[in-house]
Design an enzyme around this catalytic site. Structure first.
Site: not given
Ligand code: ADP
Ligand code: ADP
Length: 233
Positions: A22, A97, A176, A187
């Protein structure tokens, strides 16, 4: 004025699991169509780094790989979409989301919040990038990004010219905080449980367009541009 800066593109929603591409594709769309990337993950990470109230509220939740509350995220998005650079359109990367966020976005675009002449009230073009689960793990663990310009690299698929250094501004690339194996699992679980229903919602309303995100980056980009041209023609 160039053709791209005079053309209205409207909202684009990029859906897909963590690591689907994305961010990578948003940056390309942003540079091609000259509309901003509105990445909720990036805005949240910025707030965490700055130690704002929002950042303090989001930090622990993000570190666990869970989703930040709908209220906080929707308010943050509202504030961002009010900025004048969103006038011709914008790319929502990582939002909506949850089903609640998707409903909130539809209500917002349907409301009088935006003035009637604004193209940003149009229904969003919703694109989901689909990628095989095992490839996602490799992509996420190999992801590196530039802390200065946000460009995204990968130790397996998108190497910088010089090891660990950004091609554009020479900054040292970073990983990250939530791209660690123990956080990736929750996640991906959050995606399955909370974000899949968002795609189902758009599918039910006939608005979901799926792109095979397993293809080389340039091919994915080409297909996204086709979809945008087709829909906004
Ligand atoms: P997302 O924003 O969906 O989490 P990213 O755009 O950050 O995904 O991409 C995740 C990682 O996978 C990055 O390291 C990126 O370089 C890499 N990547 C993105 N698209 C592709 C692709 N089509 N093929 C191979 N690797 C990719
Ligand atoms: P990825 O690129 O891997 O899909 P993001 O950068 O979009 O991840 O998001 C990182 C984290 O930020 C998420 O795990 C979540 O904690 C938080 N986050 C980002 N967008 C949202 C959102 N729309 N709603 C709730 N939490 C979000």
């Amino acid at each position: 004025m160039s053709q791209e800066t005079s053309r209205n593109i409207g909202p684009i929603v990029l859906l897909g699991p963590p690591g689907a591409g994305k961010g990578t594709q948003s940056k390309r769309i942003m540079e091609h169509y000259l509309i901003p990337q509105v990445s909720t993950g990036d805005i949240l990470r910025y707030n965490v780094a700055q130690g704002t109230d929002l950042g303090l509220a989001a930090k622990a939740v993000m570190a666990r790989g869970e989703l930040v509350s709908d209220d906080l995220v929707c308010n943050m998005v509202l504030e961002r979409l009010r900025q004048p650079d969103c006038k011709r359109g914008y790319i929502l990367d990582g939002f909506p989301r949850t089903a609640a966020q998707a409903g909130w976005l539809d209500a917002l675009l349907d409301s009088e919040f935006f003035d009637n002449t604004r193209p940003t009230r149009a229904w969003p073009i919703v694109i989901r990038l689909d990628v095989d689960y095992n490839k996602l793990l490799l992509r996420i663990t190999g992801r590196r990004s530039c802390p200065a310009c946000g460009r995204i690299y990968n130790v397996h698929f998108q190497l910088p010219r010089t090891d660990e250094i950004c091609d554009f501004d020479g900054s040292k690339l970073v990983s990250r905080n939530d791209d660690r194996l123990e956080v990736i699992q929750p996640r991906l679980a959050a995606y399955q449980e909370q974000t899949r229903p968002v795609a189902d919602y758009y599918e039910r309303t006939g608005r979901l367009i799926c792109v095979n995100g397993d293809q080389p980056m340039d091919e994915v980009t080409k297909q996204i541009y086709h979809i945008i041209e087709d829909r906004r023609a």
